[in-house]
Design an enzyme around this catalytic site. Structure first.
Site, PDB file in Angstrom:
ATOM      1  N   ARG A 135       0.856  -1.192   0.000  1.00 40.73           N
ATOM      2  CA  ARG A 135       0.000   0.000   0.000  1.00 40.73           C
ATOM      3  C   ARG A 135       0.894   1.245   0.000  1.00 40.73           C
ATOM      4  NH1 ARG A 135      -5.496  -0.806   1.533  1.00 40.73           N
ATOM      5  NH2 ARG A 135      -6.145  -2.624   0.328  1.00 40.73           N
TER       6      ARG A 135
ATOM      7  N   GLN B 109      -1.048   2.626  -6.267  1.00 38.04           N
ATOM      8  CA  GLN B 109      -2.490   2.858  -6.208  1.00 38.04           C
ATOM      9  C   GLN B 109      -3.208   2.450  -7.492  1.00 38.04           C
ATOM     10  OE1 GLN B 109      -3.143   6.909  -5.030  1.00 38.04           O
ATOM     11  NE2 GLN B 109      -2.590   6.544  -2.895  1.00 38.04           N
TER      12      GLN B 109
ATOM     13  N   ASP C 183      -3.846  -1.297  -7.534  1.00 34.04           N
ATOM     14  CA  ASP C 183      -4.417  -1.868  -6.310  1.00 34.04           C
ATOM     15  C   ASP C 183      -5.769  -2.536  -6.587  1.00 34.04           C
ATOM     16  OD1 ASP C 183      -5.239  -2.531  -3.794  1.00 34.04           O
ATOM     17  OD2 ASP C 183      -4.922  -0.558  -2.913  1.00 34.04           O
TER      18      ASP C 183
ATOM     19  N   SER D 162      -8.431  -2.738  -3.675  1.00 33.98           N
ATOM     20  CA  SER D 162      -9.221  -1.526  -3.472  1.00 33.98           C
ATOM     21  C   SER D 162     -10.294  -1.369  -4.548  1.00 33.98           C
ATOM     22  CB  SER D 162      -8.307  -0.295  -3.461  1.00 33.98           C
ATOM     23  OG  SER D 162      -7.487  -0.287  -2.311  1.00 33.98           O
TER      24      SER D 162
END
Length: 380
Positions: free
Chosen positions: A124, A129, A132, A135
């Protein structure tokens, strides 16, 4: 040039696909040769002709030649052992591989000298991001959990003023303020519910309140769980017992409880006991997104709805599959973002000095890189 294979998913109920025409086009532009099993994207709303139009080669399902020639297989869930056994030594498998409990994968990667990247272990960090996948999929799960609860609840979500009188808004309690929990908060608020959030991390209070929900402050004990690497740490039994006592009164007044609390590599914390369920009113609904890791609530079963004394307990671990088109689109972009830096000069390189790759590469040419993963004696 790297040869990428997109298989048709074989796990029961899995409707997502690991590549879309958008991402295939970009892989082809990067110099990759992309092959895809026929109808792999059909359940997600992507037809074969749209893949062929952007340069994808269509092959028959379980085409042995395609598997034997692949340098990398991009999947959602782990393919069958028979398919993986066809891969050449050094081939790379990328997907949501359930790294803490996938005993079958452990055997096949070692015996066939395969490399594997588990997206669940992606660090993380800000640079990760765009890749990811946890997520992107949790966001969908949190959204759909609220819609599922609203469909099953015997009351309205919003407050309504009618000629027959005023209808009070539903009270929703969200357990866990991670990605899924925060999306559940936002969705429940849009539908007009009053939302309360419980989380072991006091630091998330500001995020919760910015979405219009009310934060249930954690028990005041000397030992307070926090987080590391973007994930919640496992709480002690003393802390969880105090939290359950605090939650019991909240749940007694709740119409909906949405459970999202999970700890990577561990069983999900049991936050709702049978005694707490006994206090919930008949007609209320519990959605347990952590059911595949043991469940935050007692009495929940994966993919089942249990009627317990009038309280509906819904085990909902595969909600992203119910929004297959957008779930696939986001997941495919995650894979593209992860792999794009690895493809250079027509070759696929695994740079172990890169913390992003080192964090999620669970095997390299058959060597298991971490004793905590692909472990038959794991916690889950």
């Amino acid at each position: 040039m790297p040869r990428l294979l997109i298989p048709k998913e074989t796990a029961p109920g899995e409707t997502r696909v690991s590549a879309t025409p958008e991402t295939v086009k970009k892989f082809v532009a990067m110099g990759c040769n992309v092959a895809m099993e026929m109808n792999a994207g059909l359940d997600a709303g992507f037809v074969d002709s749209t893949y062929a139009a952007v340069g994808c080669q269509l092959v028959a399902p379980q085409d042995q030649a395609a598997w034997k020639e692949a340098d990398a297989v991009l999947c959602v869930q782990t393919p069958t052992e028979d398919s993986l056994s066809l891969l050449k030594p050094g081939a790379l498998l990328v997907g949501l591989l359930a790294p803490y409990s996938n005993v079958a994968l452990s055997s096949v990667v070692q015996s066939h000298e395969l490399s594997a990247i588990a997206l669940e272990l992606l660090p993380r960090i800000s640079r990760a991001q765009a890749a990811d996948a946890l997520s992107s999929q949790a966001n969908i799960a949190g959204y759909k959990a609220v819609l599922l609860a609203a469909a099953q609840l015997d009351r309205y979500f919003p407050m309504l003023m009618t000629a027959a009188g005023t209808v009070q808004p539903a009270k929703v309690v969200v357990l866990g303020a991670g990605v899924a929990g925060l999306q559940a908060v936002a969705t429940a608020r849009r539908l007009g519910a009053v939302v309360y959030v419980s989380d072991i991390r006091p630091a998330v209070k500001e995020q919760v309140e910015s979405l219009g929900a009310r934060f249930i402050d954690p028990p005041q004990l000397e030992e307070k769980p926090a987080e590391s690497g973007g994930y919640a740490n496992e709480a002690s039994q003393t802390f969880l017992a105090a939290q359950r006592q605090q939650l019991s009164d909240q749940l007694a007044e709740a119409d909906v409880a949405i459970c999202t609390a999970q700890v990577p590599g561990k069983r999900a914390p049991r936050l709702i006991s049978e005694d707490m369920l006994d206090r919930m009113r008949p007609g209320s609904v519990v959605i347990d997104l952590a059911v595949s890791q043991g469940g935050n609530s007692a009495c929940t079963d994966p993919a089942k709805t249990v009627d317990r004394k009038g309280v509906k307990l819904i085990g909902a671990s595969e909600l992203p599959c119910s929004v297959a088109n957008h779930a696939s689109s986001l997941y495919a972009r995650n894979l593209l973002a992860l792999l794009k830096p690895l493809i250079k000069d027509g070759q696929l390189f695994l740079n172990l000095d890169d913390e992003l790759i080192a964090g999620c590469l669970i095997s390299k040419e058959g060597k298991i890189l971490s004793p905590d993963v692909l472990n038959p004696g794991g916690a889950i």
